[in-house]
Design a protein around this motif. Structure first.
Motif, PDB file in Angstrom:
ATOM      1  N   LEU A 121       6.884   3.927   9.358  1.00 36.43           N
ATOM      2  CA  LEU A 121       6.270   2.910   8.513  1.00 36.43           C
ATOM      3  C   LEU A 121       4.780   3.167   8.325  1.00 36.43           C
ATOM      4  CD1 LEU A 121       6.430   0.105   7.078  1.00 36.43           C
ATOM      5  CD2 LEU A 121       5.822  -0.898   9.294  1.00 36.43           C
ATOM      6  N   ILE A 122       4.069   3.405   9.418  1.00 38.30           N
ATOM      7  CA  ILE A 122       2.620   3.566   9.341  1.00 38.30           C
ATOM      8  C   ILE A 122       2.238   4.882   8.672  1.00 38.30           C
ATOM      9  CG2 ILE A 122       0.527   3.820  10.727  1.00 38.30           C
ATOM     10  CD1 ILE A 122       1.687   1.843  12.686  1.00 38.30           C
ATOM     11  N   THR A 123       3.020   5.933   8.893  1.00 37.07           N
ATOM     12  CA  THR A 123       2.680   7.243   8.326  1.00 37.07           C
ATOM     13  C   THR A 123       3.001   7.340   6.851  1.00 37.07           C
ATOM     14  OG1 THR A 123       3.075   8.308  10.471  1.00 37.07           O
ATOM     15  CG2 THR A 123       3.093   9.718   8.517  1.00 37.07           C
ATOM     16  N   PHE A 124       4.192   6.888   6.448  1.00 33.15           N
ATOM     17  CA  PHE A 124       4.665   7.116   5.077  1.00 33.15           C
ATOM     18  C   PHE A 124       4.492   5.925   4.143  1.00 33.15           C
ATOM     19  CE2 PHE A 124       7.409  10.041   7.642  1.00 33.15           C
ATOM     20  CZ  PHE A 124       6.858  11.221   7.177  1.00 33.15           C
ATOM     21  N   ALA A 125       4.297   4.715   4.684  1.00 28.51           N
ATOM     22  CA  ALA A 125       4.165   3.539   3.823  1.00 28.51           C
ATOM     23  C   ALA A 125       2.753   2.963   3.836  1.00 28.51           C
ATOM     24  CB  ALA A 125       5.166   2.459   4.231  1.00 28.51           C
ATOM     25  N   THR A 126       1.850   3.578   4.598  1.00 29.54           N
ATOM     26  CA  THR A 126       0.437   3.205   4.565  1.00 29.54           C
ATOM     27  C   THR A 126      -0.378   4.504   4.588  1.00 29.54           C
ATOM     28  OG1 THR A 126      -0.160   3.166   6.935  1.00 29.54           O
ATOM     29  CG2 THR A 126       1.080   1.289   6.092  1.00 29.54           C
ATOM     30  N   ASN A 127      -1.675   4.365   4.411  1.00 28.40           N
ATOM     31  CA  ASN A 127      -2.554   5.541   4.500  1.00 28.40           C
ATOM     32  C   ASN A 127      -3.391   5.501   5.767  1.00 28.40           C
ATOM     33  OD1 ASN A 127      -3.496   8.013   3.340  1.00 28.40           O
ATOM     34  ND2 ASN A 127      -5.407   6.984   2.791  1.00 28.40           N
ATOM     35  N   LEU A 151       8.167  -3.172  -1.913  1.00 29.89           N
ATOM     36  CA  LEU A 151       7.941  -2.422  -3.149  1.00 29.89           C
ATOM     37  C   LEU A 151       6.466  -2.077  -3.323  1.00 29.89           C
ATOM     38  CD1 LEU A 151      10.316  -4.373  -5.588  1.00 29.89           C
ATOM     39  CD2 LEU A 151      10.662  -2.076  -4.663  1.00 29.89           C
ATOM     40  N   ALA A 152       5.586  -3.011  -2.989  1.00 25.61           N
ATOM     41  CA  ALA A 152       4.149  -2.749  -3.103  1.00 25.61           C
ATOM     42  C   ALA A 152       3.720  -1.620  -2.174  1.00 25.61           C
ATOM     43  CB  ALA A 152       3.357  -4.015  -2.794  1.00 25.61           C
ATOM     44  N   MET A 153       4.387  -1.494  -1.017  1.00 28.21           N
ATOM     45  CA  MET A 153       4.069  -0.426  -0.065  1.00 28.21           C
ATOM     46  C   MET A 153       4.712   0.907  -0.440  1.00 28.21           C
ATOM     47  SD  MET A 153       4.489  -2.561   3.498  1.00 28.21           S
ATOM     48  CE  MET A 153       3.980  -1.170   4.527  1.00 28.21           C
ATOM     49  N   GLY A 154       5.521   0.906  -1.502  1.00 29.61           N
ATOM     50  CA  GLY A 154       6.202   2.142  -1.889  1.00 29.61           C
ATOM     51  C   GLY A 154       7.438   2.405  -1.066  1.00 29.61           C
ATOM     52  N   ILE A 155       8.098   1.354  -0.586  1.00 34.39           N
ATOM     53  CA  ILE A 155       9.340   1.488   0.166  1.00 34.39           C
ATOM     54  C   ILE A 155      10.494   1.181  -0.766  1.00 34.39           C
ATOM     55  CG2 ILE A 155      10.666   0.636   2.136  1.00 34.39           C
ATOM     56  CD1 ILE A 155       8.060  -0.065   3.505  1.00 34.39           C
ATOM     57  N   ASN A 156      11.482   2.069  -0.797  1.00 31.30           N
ATOM     58  CA  ASN A 156      12.632   1.933  -1.679  1.00 31.30           C
ATOM     59  C   ASN A 156      13.930   1.977  -0.886  1.00 31.30           C
ATOM     60  OD1 ASN A 156      11.875   3.248  -5.016  1.00 31.30           O
ATOM     61  ND2 ASN A 156      10.754   1.826  -3.751  1.00 31.30           N
ATOM     62  N   SER A 157      15.024   1.768  -1.602  1.00 32.61           N
ATOM     63  CA  SER A 157      16.348   1.784  -0.988  1.00 32.61           C
ATOM     64  C   SER A 157      16.757   3.220  -0.649  1.00 32.61           C
ATOM     65  CB  SER A 157      17.374   1.171  -1.945  1.00 32.61           C
ATOM     66  OG  SER A 157      18.693   1.426  -1.510  1.00 32.61           O
ATOM     67  N   VAL A 158      17.578   3.352   0.388  1.00 31.37           N
ATOM     68  CA  VAL A 158      18.022   4.675   0.813  1.00 31.37           C
ATOM     69  C   VAL A 158      19.364   5.054   0.188  1.00 31.37           C
ATOM     70  CG1 VAL A 158      19.370   4.007   2.855  1.00 31.37           C
ATOM     71  CG2 VAL A 158      18.040   6.159   2.884  1.00 31.37           C
TER      72      VAL A 158
END
Length: 498
Positions: free
Chosen positions: A259-265, A297-304
Motif C-alpha cells: 500500500l505505502i510503496t505502490f499507492a503513495t509516494n 480510486l483517488a490513490m490509484g488502486i483498482n480491481s484485480v
C-alpha cells in the motif's frame, strides 16, 4: 518437474543427521519442514555462509547514504557473515524519497473531515461515544499539530490510529449513519450514490479512472511510512515506455508495504521509476463499499479482476500494475521471521503479462511478515478450517492476528499486556528486482506459461537470497547487531503448493 514438487535437498548437521537444506517445500510436508527448519536455523549457520569463525570480535556492518543510494560494506574482515561477497552492483539501491513539509491547509482539511466523522459516531452511539472520542482525540491530535514533523513518534502513532478509525468508520459507522440517522434528503442522496456506482460507475475500478496523483503525494503518507519505517530499494532503472507487472511478496497480514510503496509516494516510487503510471490492484469487493471506493480510486488502486489487469497494462506506454500475488491465502502463513509464499500454482498473472507483452518484475518486502503476530493455525486445525471456509465463501480470509499495545495505552495500563492491535515498529524493506521480458502472444500455451512462471520464481528466489542477509529482521536502530546470530535465526524462502 515443477519446483514445488521436488523434495528438499538435505544437509548434515553437527551430529551427522540429515536435515532439509533451506529450499522449496510443498504443503504436504509443510509441518515436518517447519519443525525441521526451525531446528536447523537455530543450531547452524545457513549453508550459503562460510564456515563459522572465532566470534571473539563482533562483526560490524554499516550502511551509508551516498548519492541517493545505500553503500553496503563490511568493516570487519573477520566477520562470520558472507556479506563481503556481495558486489555493490548486485545490491538494490536505496531510494531517497522527496519529502515536503505538510502545510497547514492539509491539516485543517483533515481536522474538518474527522469532525464530520466523529459527528456520525456521536449520532449513532450517543453519550457512549464521549469516552471513545476523547481517547481518539488524545491519540490523533499530535498529527494535527502545526509543529509536528515526519519523525515525531506521536504524530506517526496518530496517523496509524486514524487509519484504523477510518476503516471502522467506512465499514460500519458511515453506512449506518446515512441509512438510519441522516436527514431524509441526505438518505435519499446516499441511496442515489450507491445506485449510481453500482449501475453506472461499475467499470471505473477496472480502467484506471479517477486517479488523483496529488493524493498520493500528501505528506501524511510519509508520516505513516516512517512509523515502521517502509523503505524502497531498486535493482535497476525501468524504461518509462515499457509496461510492467510488479509481483509483490509476501502478502503479510494486510499488505502494508504494498500500500505505502505502490499507492503513495512516501517511499519515492515516482522518483525511482519516473514515467510509470502504476495501479495497485486489490479485491473487487473493496469497491462495493461506499466512499471507501472513492479513496481507493483517488490513490490509484483498482480491481484485480482479469479485465482490469489487461486494461491497465495496455492503457498507454508506461502503464503498469502491482499485484500481491499470494492474496488472502498467503496471509494465513504470515509470521515473523518466515517467508512462506503461495505461488506454486498462481500462474494467471504470468499469462496476463504474456498476453499484454508486459515485463514481470519480482518484488520482495523484507519485514512485511514481522509487523504482526498470528495465532497458530496449522493445517487441519479448527481455526484453519474456519478461515479456509470463510475465504471460499466471501473471498476474504480473517487472520487471527495481533500486534503491540501503546506504551501508555489502556491495554498496557489495565491488563498489563504488551499485545494489542497496533502494528509493531519493524522496518519493511521493499526490494524491486530486475524485469523479466515476456513475449506478447494472444494465447500462450501451458508450457510457455510454465516456462516464464519458473523464470519468475527463480528471479524472486535470487532476489531474496541476495538481500536477505542485509534486510531480514533488520531493526529500526540500524544494522550494528550481530550478523552471525541474525543469520542463524533466518528462515528459508518456501513455496507452498496452493
Amino acid at each position: 518437474a515443477p519446483a514445488t514438487s521436488r523434495e528438499a535437498p538435505t544437509m548434515a548437521d553437527a551430529d551427522g543427521a540429515a536435515k532439509p537444506r533451506p529450499g522449496l517445500t510443498n504443503r504436504k510436508n509443510a509441518a515436518a519442514a517447519t519443525a525441521t527448519t526451525t531446528t536447523t536455523t537455530t543450531t547452524a549457520v545457513p549453508p550459503d555462509s562460510p564456515e563459522p569463525r572465532s566470534m571473539s570480535r563482533t562483526p560490524s556492518f554499516t550502511s551509508d547514504v551516498i548519492d541517493g543510494g545505500f553503500a553496503y560494506r563490511t568493516c570487519d574482515s573477520g566477520s562470520a557473515s558472507s556479506l563481503a561477497s556481495l558486489a555493490e552492483d548486485e545490491v538494490a539501491k536505496f531510494v531517497k524519497p522527496d519529502r515536503k513539509p505538510e502545510k497547514i491547509p492539509h491539516k485543517a482539511t483533515g481536522l474538518l473531515f474527522w469532525t464530520m466523522v466523529m459527528y456520525a459516531w456521536y449520532q449513532i452511539l450517543g453519550l457512549l461515544f464521549i469516552p471513545i472520542g476523547v481517547y481518539f482525540a488524545v491519540l490523533a491530535s499530535p498529527a494535527f499539530s502545526p509543529s509536528a514533523k515526519f519523525d515525531s513518534h506521536a504524530a506517526q502513532v496518530g496517523i496509524v490510529v486514524m487509519i484504523y478509525a477510518f476503516l471502522v468508520s467506512a465499514l460500519i459507522i458511515c453506512p449506518v449513519y446515512f441509512v438510519v440517522c441522516a436527514h431524509p434528503y441526505v438518505r435519499l442522496a446516499f441511496v442515489g450514490y450507491v445506485s449510481w456506482y453500482a449501475l453506472v460507475d461499475a467499470k471505473t475500478p477496472m480502467n484506471g479512472g479517477r486517479f488523483l496523483p496529488w493524493f498520493r503525494r500528501l505528506p501524511f503518507w510519509a508520516t505513516m511510512a516512517d512509523y515502521f519505517p517502509v523503505r524502497l530499494h531498486k535493482s535497476v532503472d525501468l524504461d518509462p515506455k515499457g509496461n510492467y507487472l510488479f509481483g509483490y511478496h509476501p502478502h503479510g497480514i494486510i499488505g502494508v508495504g504494498a500500500l505505502i510503496t505502490f499507492a503513495t509516494n512516501a517511499t519515492g516510487f515516482e522518483q525511482a521509476f519516473p514515467g510509470l503510471d502504476l495501479r495497485l490492484l486489490t479485491l473487487a469487493s473493496n469497491f462495493y463499499l461506499p466512499f471507501t471506493r472513492e479513496i481507493l480510486l483517488a490513490m490509484g488502486i483498482n480491481s484485480v479482476k482479469k479485465e482490469s489487469v489487461e486494461t491497465n497494462l495496455t492503457r498507454r506506454p508506461g502503464a503498469s500494475v502491482a499485484i500481491v500475488v499470494g492474496g488472502a491465502a498467503e496471509a494465513l502463513d504470515a509470521r515473523p521471521g518466515w517467508a512462506v509464499l503461495t505461488l506454486a500454482r498462481r500462474k494467471g498473472f504470468v499469462k496476463l503479462a504474456m498476453k499484454t507483452g508486459a515485463s514481470l518484475v519480482p518484488v520482495f518486502a523484507f519485514g512485511e511478515n514481522d509487523i504482526f503476530d498470528q495465532v497458530d493455525n496449522p493445517d487441519g486445525s479448527p481455526l484453519r478450517r474456519f478461515q479456509t471456509w470463510t475465504k471460499q465463501l466471501i473471498g476474504v480470509t480473517p487472520p487471527a492476528f495481533y500486534g503491540r499495545s501503546l506504551s501508555r495505552g489502556i491495554m498496557r495500563r489495565i491488563f498489563r499486556s504488551g499485545a494489542g492491535v497496533m502494528p509493531k515498529r519493524e522496518s519493511i524493506e521493499v526490494v524491486v528486482g530486475h524485469p523479466i521480458k515476456c513475449p506478447k502472444m494472444a494465447e500462450p500455451s501451458v508450457k510457455q506459461i510454465d516456462e516464464y512462471h519458473q523464470k519468475y520464481i527463480s528471479a524472486l528466489k535470487e532476489l531474496y537470497d541476495t538481500h536477505r542477509r542485509l534486510f531480514h529482521k533488520l531493526k529500526r536502530e540500524g544494522s550494528e547487531d550481530d550478523l552471525a546470530a541474525r543469520m542463524k535465526r533466518m528462515q528459508s524462502l518456501r513455496f507452498i503448493d496452493e
